[in-house]
Scaffold this motif. Sequence first.
Motif, PDB file in Angstrom:
ATOM      1  N   ASP A  72      38.476  21.124  39.285  1.00 20.99           N
ATOM      2  CA  ASP A  72      38.956  20.360  40.433  1.00 20.99           C
ATOM      3  C   ASP A  72      38.524  18.881  40.348  1.00 20.99           C
ATOM      4  OD1 ASP A  72      39.674  19.416  42.874  1.00 20.99           O
ATOM      5  OD2 ASP A  72      38.676  20.986  44.044  1.00 20.99           O
ATOM      6  N   GLN A 117      35.971  17.824  42.798  1.00 20.47           N
ATOM      7  CA  GLN A 117      34.631  18.266  42.438  1.00 20.47           C
ATOM      8  C   GLN A 117      33.979  17.255  41.487  1.00 20.47           C
ATOM      9  OE1 GLN A 117      34.147  22.159  43.157  1.00 20.47           O
ATOM     10  NE2 GLN A 117      32.320  21.037  43.704  1.00 20.47           N
ATOM     11  N   GLN A 157      26.030  14.998  32.602  1.00 19.38           N
ATOM     12  CA  GLN A 157      25.606  15.862  33.719  1.00 19.38           C
ATOM     13  C   GLN A 157      26.799  16.575  34.341  1.00 19.38           C
ATOM     14  OE1 GLN A 157      23.405  12.869  35.899  1.00 19.38           O
ATOM     15  NE2 GLN A 157      21.499  14.024  35.626  1.00 19.38           N
ATOM     16  N   LYS A 212      26.563  20.506  34.349  1.00 16.89           N
ATOM     17  CA  LYS A 212      26.341  21.159  35.641  1.00 16.89           C
ATOM     18  C   LYS A 212      27.627  21.617  36.305  1.00 16.89           C
ATOM     19  CE  LYS A 212      22.123  18.622  36.658  1.00 16.89           C
ATOM     20  NZ  LYS A 212      21.146  19.726  36.485  1.00 16.89           N
ATOM     21  N   LEU A 213      28.773  21.060  35.883  1.00 20.56           N
ATOM     22  CA  LEU A 213      30.027  21.435  36.537  1.00 20.56           C
ATOM     23  C   LEU A 213      31.018  22.067  35.548  1.00 20.56           C
ATOM     24  CD1 LEU A 213      32.008  21.452  38.902  1.00 20.56           C
ATOM     25  CD2 LEU A 213      32.591  19.088  38.342  1.00 20.56           C
ATOM     26  N   PRO A 250      29.825  25.591  33.570  1.00 19.00           N
ATOM     27  CA  PRO A 250      29.834  26.802  34.398  1.00 19.00           C
ATOM     28  C   PRO A 250      31.196  27.098  35.022  1.00 19.00           C
ATOM     29  CG  PRO A 250      28.408  25.101  35.361  1.00 19.00           C
ATOM     30  CD  PRO A 250      28.810  24.625  34.019  1.00 19.00           C
ATOM     31  N   ALA A 251      31.949  26.036  35.360  1.00 20.65           N
ATOM     32  CA  ALA A 251      33.264  26.273  35.967  1.00 20.65           C
ATOM     33  C   ALA A 251      34.232  26.887  34.959  1.00 20.65           C
ATOM     34  CB  ALA A 251      33.841  24.966  36.524  1.00 20.65           C
ATOM     35  N   TRP A 260      27.708  35.833  40.948  1.00 15.90           N
ATOM     36  CA  TRP A 260      28.370  35.405  42.185  1.00 15.90           C
ATOM     37  C   TRP A 260      29.785  35.946  42.302  1.00 15.90           C
ATOM     38  CZ3 TRP A 260      27.436  32.457  37.950  1.00 15.90           C
ATOM     39  CH2 TRP A 260      28.529  31.934  37.296  1.00 15.90           C
TER      40      TRP A 260
END
Lengths: 275, 287
Positions: B182, B185, B198, B202-203, B206-207, B283
């Motif tokens: 996104d 995001q 980063q 961090k995005l 994992p996404a 999750w």
Amino acid sequence: MNAVDTPAIAAGAVGMAPAGTPPLVVEHVAKSYDADGRIVPVIGDLSLTLNEGEIVAIVGPSGCGKTTLLNTLCGLIGADSGRIRWHGREISGQPSGVGYMLQKDLLLPWRTALRNVMLGLEIRGVSLSDAEERSHVVLDKLGLHGFAEHYPTTLSGGMRQRVALARTLVNEPDVLLLDEPFAALDFQTKLLIESDTARLVRESRRSVLLITHDIEEAVSIADRVIVLTKRPTRVKAVYDIALGTERTDMIAARESAGFVDYVRRIWADLDVTRQ
Amino acid sequence: MDASATFTPAKPDAAADEAADRAAARLAAHRRARRRATALVILSQVALLAAFLAFWEYMTVFDKQTAFMFGSPSAIAGFLMTMAKDGSLWRDTYVTGVETLLGFAVGNVIGTLIGLSLWYSRFVSRVIEPFVIALGSIPIIALAPIIIIWFGTGLTSKIAMSTLSVVIVALVTSYKGAVGVDEDQINLMRTLGASKFQIFRKLVVPASLADIFAGLKLTVGFALIGAIVGEFMSSSEGLGHAIFKAGSLYIIPKVFAALVATIALALVLTFIVGKVEKLLMPWRRLS
Ligand SMILES: Nc1ncnc2c1ncn2[C@@H]1O[C@H](COP(=O)(O)OP(=O)(O)OP(=O)(O)O)[C@@H](O)[C@H]1O
Ligand SMILES: [Mg+2]
């Protein structure tokens, strides 16, 4: 640890601007998009000032360029002309000390509520234990005590938006840029979260630029409401809101004497029927 | 209803207890119903398989010609038994399993690393896109003779075949995951002061996990096919070797026996990937 992470020093950096310099001054900003080779002017000529500790709401017709304005202010897209000064200085790229929040909570589903709140501190290299402690404090203040270890999918819409607010506030921004952050919430949740936001922001004298479609929200929370025209947008009218009540209680604000009158006048300005 | 309940008003906490009990009972009933539904699905699957095998067996029992052409479940079971006893079943499954796992791992690591890092540069990804599509459209079997010339007839050539069957798919699925993140995001990360690295770590990574795992599940089968095709070309052991040898000697039930082992291998590998996925993305179970 990086020196900028210490709030006292960060505040000192801000203090380098002469006292009384508004956190944000926008002068004659214009912005067009290129849509398939056709130039579409979105922001016509826009000037505004955000003073310290002030909450300013911006309302305007749908598609007039409010989101574009916000993205321009925080350096995500460039303006075509005009000047944007943060604490008296023009900045290229992202200004520091600015919090940004949208209607979408944008929580990372693989992080718990706590770890979502810690995101900004982590990025700035704050130590893990320090970041955890500060994030817990903000979550508690927003009534999320006991939900720190929950994943976003297990939280309600209102709680998720509270986590997003905590993620913004934990970085102690001087200025919050909010793009319809409460638009997707039901009325009761909205009133509560608006009140919490107003309380937390006003007690630490942060400044807020709040974009909203909800005129009643704008009048009840803001010190000033700026009404924008259709595209290419410019300022159509500015209202200084004086309700004479404690400005952290949204219900009291809505029941105060002047409230309905402001709402009616802004409604007329927006000219909804003849768009 | 008993008399005491009629005359003594229930205390509030007793009422609350009762409500909690009712909720627990409802939950248990719901769980039981779900387990029953699952059991029914499994039962139907077993019944379907049994019916198919019975039909197959019946068709071949009285007719030597059909039995020769199609084998029969009992003959297949017989071959499985003898192959298990003489150890060739375990040896062949082990060899093919190792080739598949190594090809799967190497192909996915290389493909995913390239796919994810292409997120970094829109320019580079645009430059190489047609080449990726071109490479992806090459039938791997056409490469087999060259692979054997380059890597010899041993284990390495099978791993290479398996890797090649996997790598492009892994590259494309992980790249798709990375560029699908996104935009809002990413903007949020930028306003939080994140550097490009980063944002990536961090995005984006994992996404992309969901897409990466979709690719992993898909490529288990591809890795196995690659290994077996490699064994077809030249080999002295492995399930592909067993299938090829039995086929060229017209021992049809033995072909099927080796196929059964191949299917079992694929199922086990897929099962493991699914377990790892659940472990790495806790999750997702909650939504
Ligand atoms: N990347 C883009 N390229 C071209 N046109 C765009 C782009 N982004 C937005 N626009 C156009 O610019 C105009 C303003 O969009 P913007 O999202 O800023 O409006 P808005 O006031 O926030 O609308 P809303 O009230 O619906 O949130 C719209 O007409 C939209 O179609
Ligand atoms: Mg908008």
